[in-house]
Design a protein around this motif. Structure first.
Motif, PDB file in Angstrom:
ATOM      1  N   ILE A  15     -30.936  40.942 -25.442  1.00  0.00           N
ATOM      2  CA  ILE A  15     -31.556  39.675 -25.062  1.00  0.00           C
ATOM      3  C   ILE A  15     -32.941  39.954 -24.499  1.00  0.00           C
ATOM      4  O   ILE A  15     -33.097  40.771 -23.596  1.00  0.00           O
ATOM      5  N   LYS A  16     -33.930  39.253 -25.026  1.00  0.00           N
ATOM      6  CA  LYS A  16     -35.291  39.374 -24.516  1.00  0.00           C
ATOM      7  C   LYS A  16     -35.451  38.381 -23.371  1.00  0.00           C
ATOM      8  O   LYS A  16     -35.359  37.172 -23.552  1.00  0.00           O
ATOM      9  N   VAL A  17     -35.677  38.903 -22.191  1.00  0.00           N
ATOM     10  CA  VAL A  17     -35.800  38.068 -21.002  1.00  0.00           C
ATOM     11  C   VAL A  17     -37.282  37.835 -20.725  1.00  0.00           C
ATOM     12  O   VAL A  17     -38.070  38.781 -20.694  1.00  0.00           O
ATOM     13  N   PRO A  18     -37.703  36.578 -20.516  1.00  0.00           N
ATOM     14  CA  PRO A  18     -39.108  36.300 -20.215  1.00  0.00           C
ATOM     15  C   PRO A  18     -39.589  37.075 -18.986  1.00  0.00           C
ATOM     16  O   PRO A  18     -38.830  37.288 -18.037  1.00  0.00           O
ATOM     17  N   LYS A  19     -40.825  37.506 -19.025  1.00  0.00           N
ATOM     18  CA  LYS A  19     -41.390  38.337 -17.956  1.00  0.00           C
ATOM     19  C   LYS A  19     -41.444  37.609 -16.607  1.00  0.00           C
ATOM     20  O   LYS A  19     -41.443  38.250 -15.569  1.00  0.00           O
ATOM     21  N   ASP A  20     -41.497  36.273 -16.630  1.00  0.00           N
ATOM     22  CA  ASP A  20     -41.607  35.537 -15.365  1.00  0.00           C
ATOM     23  C   ASP A  20     -40.287  35.450 -14.598  1.00  0.00           C
ATOM     24  O   ASP A  20     -40.245  34.983 -13.466  1.00  0.00           O
ATOM     25  N   ILE A  21     -39.189  35.943 -15.184  1.00  0.00           N
ATOM     26  CA  ILE A  21     -37.920  35.971 -14.465  1.00  0.00           C
ATOM     27  C   ILE A  21     -37.863  37.275 -13.674  1.00  0.00           C
ATOM     28  O   ILE A  21     -37.966  38.358 -14.241  1.00  0.00           O
ATOM     29  N   PRO A  22     -37.706  37.181 -12.355  1.00  0.00           N
ATOM     30  CA  PRO A  22     -37.733  38.391 -11.526  1.00  0.00           C
ATOM     31  C   PRO A  22     -36.546  39.320 -11.772  1.00  0.00           C
ATOM     32  O   PRO A  22     -35.471  38.878 -12.179  1.00  0.00           O
ATOM     33  N   GLU A  23     -36.766  40.596 -11.511  1.00  0.00           N
ATOM     34  CA  GLU A  23     -35.672  41.567 -11.592  1.00  0.00           C
ATOM     35  C   GLU A  23     -34.590  41.183 -10.588  1.00  0.00           C
ATOM     36  O   GLU A  23     -34.872  40.581  -9.554  1.00  0.00           O
ATOM     37  N   ASP A  24     -33.369  41.545 -10.890  1.00  0.00           N
ATOM     38  CA  ASP A  24     -32.196  41.266 -10.063  1.00  0.00           C
ATOM     39  C   ASP A  24     -31.860  39.779  -9.975  1.00  0.00           C
ATOM     40  O   ASP A  24     -31.010  39.387  -9.176  1.00  0.00           O
ATOM     41  N   GLU A  25     -32.527  38.954 -10.762  1.00  0.00           N
ATOM     42  CA  GLU A  25     -32.201  37.520 -10.809  1.00  0.00           C
ATOM     43  C   GLU A  25     -30.860  37.364 -11.529  1.00  0.00           C
ATOM     44  O   GLU A  25     -30.589  38.038 -12.513  1.00  0.00           O
ATOM     45  N   THR A  26     -30.008  36.499 -11.039  1.00  0.00           N
ATOM     46  CA  THR A  26     -28.730  36.225 -11.702  1.00  0.00           C
ATOM     47  C   THR A  26     -28.950  35.136 -12.740  1.00  0.00           C
ATOM     48  O   THR A  26     -29.527  34.089 -12.443  1.00  0.00           O
ATOM     49  N   VAL A  27     -28.490  35.402 -13.968  1.00  0.00           N
ATOM     50  CA  VAL A  27     -28.609  34.416 -15.046  1.00  0.00           C
ATOM     51  C   VAL A  27     -27.257  34.274 -15.730  1.00  0.00           C
ATOM     52  O   VAL A  27     -26.394  35.141 -15.619  1.00  0.00           O
ATOM     53  N   GLU A  28     -27.080  33.174 -16.413  1.00  0.00           N
ATOM     54  CA  GLU A  28     -25.851  32.922 -17.150  1.00  0.00           C
ATOM     55  C   GLU A  28     -26.157  33.035 -18.636  1.00  0.00           C
ATOM     56  O   GLU A  28     -27.120  32.453 -19.122  1.00  0.00           O
ATOM     57  N   VAL A  29     -25.362  33.793 -19.354  1.00  0.00           N
ATOM     58  CA  VAL A  29     -25.537  33.975 -20.788  1.00  0.00           C
ATOM     59  C   VAL A  29     -24.350  33.334 -21.489  1.00  0.00           C
ATOM     60  O   VAL A  29     -23.202  33.612 -21.157  1.00  0.00           O
ATOM     61  N   ILE A  30     -24.629  32.455 -22.445  1.00  0.00           N
ATOM     62  CA  ILE A  30     -23.578  31.756 -23.181  1.00  0.00           C
ATOM     63  C   ILE A  30     -23.787  31.991 -24.670  1.00  0.00           C
ATOM     64  O   ILE A  30     -24.900  31.823 -25.161  1.00  0.00           O
ATOM     65  N   LEU A  31     -22.739  32.379 -25.365  1.00  0.00           N
ATOM     66  CA  LEU A  31     -22.800  32.519 -26.817  1.00  0.00           C
ATOM     67  C   LEU A  31     -22.226  31.257 -27.441  1.00  0.00           C
ATOM     68  O   LEU A  31     -21.103  30.859 -27.123  1.00  0.00           O
ATOM     69  N   ILE A  32     -22.971  30.636 -28.330  1.00  0.00           N
ATOM     70  CA  ILE A  32     -22.490  29.456 -29.047  1.00  0.00           C
ATOM     71  C   ILE A  32     -22.528  29.793 -30.526  1.00  0.00           C
ATOM     72  O   ILE A  32     -23.590  30.014 -31.087  1.00  0.00           O
ATOM     73  N   MET A  33     -21.356  29.859 -31.129  1.00  0.00           N
ATOM     74  CA  MET A  33     -21.269  30.198 -32.535  1.00  0.00           C
ATOM     75  C   MET A  33     -21.380  28.927 -33.368  1.00  0.00           C
ATOM     76  O   MET A  33     -20.724  27.933 -33.076  1.00  0.00           O
ATOM     77  N   LYS A  34     -22.196  28.977 -34.402  1.00  0.00           N
ATOM     78  CA  LYS A  34     -22.376  27.824 -35.274  1.00  0.00           C
ATOM     79  C   LYS A  34     -21.752  28.112 -36.629  1.00  0.00           C
ATOM     80  O   LYS A  34     -21.600  29.255 -37.021  1.00  0.00           O
ATOM     81  N   ASN A  35     -21.430  27.055 -37.331  1.00  0.00           N
ATOM     82  CA  ASN A  35     -20.923  27.150 -38.703  1.00  0.00           C
ATOM     83  C   ASN A  35     -19.642  27.952 -38.825  1.00  0.00           C
ATOM     84  O   ASN A  35     -19.425  28.646 -39.801  1.00  0.00           O
ATOM     85  N   ARG A  36     -18.771  27.849 -37.859  1.00  0.00           N
ATOM     86  CA  ARG A  36     -17.487  28.541 -37.952  1.00  0.00           C
ATOM     87  C   ARG A  36     -16.480  27.593 -38.572  1.00  0.00           C
ATOM     88  O   ARG A  36     -16.139  26.566 -38.001  1.00  0.00           O
ATOM     89  N   GLN A  37     -16.018  27.935 -39.765  1.00  0.00           N
ATOM     90  CA  GLN A  37     -15.096  27.066 -40.489  1.00  0.00           C
ATOM     91  C   GLN A  37     -13.791  26.853 -39.735  1.00  0.00           C
ATOM     92  O   GLN A  37     -13.285  25.745 -39.675  1.00  0.00           O
ATOM     93  N   ASP A  38     -13.236  27.922 -39.165  1.00  0.00           N
ATOM     94  CA  ASP A  38     -11.966  27.767 -38.470  1.00  0.00           C
ATOM     95  C   ASP A  38     -12.105  26.833 -37.279  1.00  0.00           C
ATOM     96  O   ASP A  38     -11.229  26.042 -36.990  1.00  0.00           O
ATOM     97  N   SER A  39     -13.236  26.891 -36.599  1.00  0.00           N
ATOM     98  CA  SER A  39     -13.489  26.005 -35.473  1.00  0.00           C
ATOM     99  C   SER A  39     -13.586  24.554 -35.956  1.00  0.00           C
ATOM    100  O   SER A  39     -13.032  23.647 -35.346  1.00  0.00           O
ATOM    101  N   PHE A  40     -14.283  24.329 -37.053  1.00  0.00           N
ATOM    102  CA  PHE A  40     -14.442  22.989 -37.607  1.00  0.00           C
ATOM    103  C   PHE A  40     -13.084  22.427 -38.031  1.00  0.00           C
ATOM    104  O   PHE A  40     -12.744  21.289 -37.717  1.00  0.00           O
ATOM    105  N   LYS A  41     -12.314  23.245 -38.730  1.00  0.00           N
ATOM    106  CA  LYS A  41     -11.000  22.794 -39.180  1.00  0.00           C
ATOM    107  C   LYS A  41     -10.091  22.464 -37.998  1.00  0.00           C
ATOM    108  O   LYS A  41      -9.341  21.496 -38.034  1.00  0.00           O
ATOM    109  N   GLN A  42     -10.193  23.262 -36.943  1.00  0.00           N
ATOM    110  CA  GLN A  42      -9.397  23.010 -35.743  1.00  0.00           C
ATOM    111  C   GLN A  42      -9.791  21.673 -35.112  1.00  0.00           C
ATOM    112  O   GLN A  42      -8.936  20.893 -34.703  1.00  0.00           O
ATOM    113  N   LYS A  43     -11.083  21.387 -35.054  1.00  0.00           N
ATOM    114  CA  LYS A  43     -11.551  20.113 -34.480  1.00  0.00           C
ATOM    115  C   LYS A  43     -11.042  18.935 -35.295  1.00  0.00           C
ATOM    116  O   LYS A  43     -10.634  17.915 -34.743  1.00  0.00           O
TER     117      LYS A  43
END
Length: 83
Positions: free
Chosen positions: A18-46
């Motif tokens: 992950i490329k983190v922008p330079k303006d975010i300070p070191e030791d800053e806590t961030v949240e990372v979320i993965l969102i998968m797109k175009n997953r057929q099994d997910s669509f079928k489940q919905k």
């Protein structure tokens, strides 16, 4: 809150850098979320869940309650337009 979006393809080793922008300070806590797109099994489940919802008593009761809650708002809009 600030959001940074990056779209990447999953490599064979399943590791993403992950490329983190330079303006975010070191030791800053961030949240990372993965969102998968175009997953057929997910669509079928919905779709299955939506079909099952039409038979779900609790879901139908909730939908009726929401509809009743908004019916007065719908009527207010009609009376204001008529004036």
């Amino acid at each position: 809150m600030e959001a940074v979006k990056q779209i990447v393809r999953i490599p064979k080793d399943h590791e993403i850098r992950i490329k983190v922008p330079k303006d975010i300070p070191e030791d800053e806590t961030v949240e990372v979320i993965l969102i998968m797109k175009n997953r057929q099994d997910s669509f079928k489940q919905k779709i299955r869940e939506l079909k099952n919802a039409t038979k779900d008593r609790l879901f139908l009761e909730d939908m009726k309650e929401i509809s009743d809650d908004f019916s007065s708002v719908d009527l207010e809009g009609l009376t204001e337009d008529a004036v």
